[in-house]
Write a protein that holds these residues in place. Structure first.
Motif, PDB file in Angstrom:
ATOM      1  N   TRP A  72       0.845  -1.178   0.000  1.00  0.00           N
ATOM      2  CA  TRP A  72       0.000   0.000   0.000  1.00  0.00           C
ATOM      3  C   TRP A  72       0.888   1.238   0.000  1.00  0.00           C
ATOM      4  CZ3 TRP A  72      -5.169  -0.275  -0.480  1.00  0.00           C
ATOM      5  CH2 TRP A  72      -5.911   0.872  -0.260  1.00  0.00           C
ATOM      6  N   THR A  73       0.670   2.177  -0.923  1.00  0.00           N
ATOM      7  CA  THR A  73       1.562   3.321  -1.060  1.00  0.00           C
ATOM      8  C   THR A  73       1.065   4.560  -0.327  1.00  0.00           C
ATOM      9  OG1 THR A  73       0.472   3.924  -3.130  1.00  0.00           O
ATOM     10  CG2 THR A  73       2.438   2.538  -3.276  1.00  0.00           C
ATOM     11  N   THR A  74      -0.218   4.678  -0.051  1.00  0.00           N
ATOM     12  CA  THR A  74      -0.741   5.859   0.622  1.00  0.00           C
ATOM     13  C   THR A  74      -0.917   5.558   2.103  1.00  0.00           C
ATOM     14  OG1 THR A  74      -3.006   5.186   0.162  1.00  0.00           O
ATOM     15  CG2 THR A  74      -1.957   6.634  -1.440  1.00  0.00           C
TER      16      THR A  74
END
Length: 121
Positions: free
Chosen positions: A49-51
């Protein structure tokens, strides 16, 4: 009688004598599983997950602790009351289930003589 004894003897001997019909390893053996190819990509779940995780998601998974904690979370208090007859049936069944478990569920209905939150035990 002799035929049944002979058949039983053949079945018992077949258990102890290895069969030449199965040259490959069994499906659940380590040798069979070692030959299986590994999957190339596990799909979108392989990518991290990047956010950052939203606050309301973190709040949903935080346990209730302490004396001054709200018992009803902010994301629950914003739900609208039931509108259709089906929604009222679900609400009544929920109230019955809570009552059977021994919990006080603040339940109200259209035309009730008291408000749901006004009744105290």
């Amino acid at each position: 009688m002799r035929d049944s004894i002979a058949r039983a003897l053949v079945r018992v001997l077949a258990l102890f004598i290895p069969s030449a019909r199965r040259p490959e390893p069994g499906r659940h053996s380590a040798a069979y599983l070692a030959d299986q190819p590994t999957p190339a990509n596990a799909g979108p779940w392989e990518i991290p997950w990047t956010t950052p995780t939203p606050e309301h998601v973190i709040e949903r998974h935080t346990p209730l602790r302490g004396e001054d904690v709200q018992l009803v979370r902010p994301y629950v208090a914003g739900f609208r009351p039931p509108q259709t007859e089906t929604e009222w049936q679900v609400e009544r069944r929920r109230a019955v289930a809570f009552a059977a478990a021994g919990y006080d569920y603040p339940y109200s209905y259209p035309g009730a003589p008291t408000l749901a939150g006004a009744v105290s035990a």
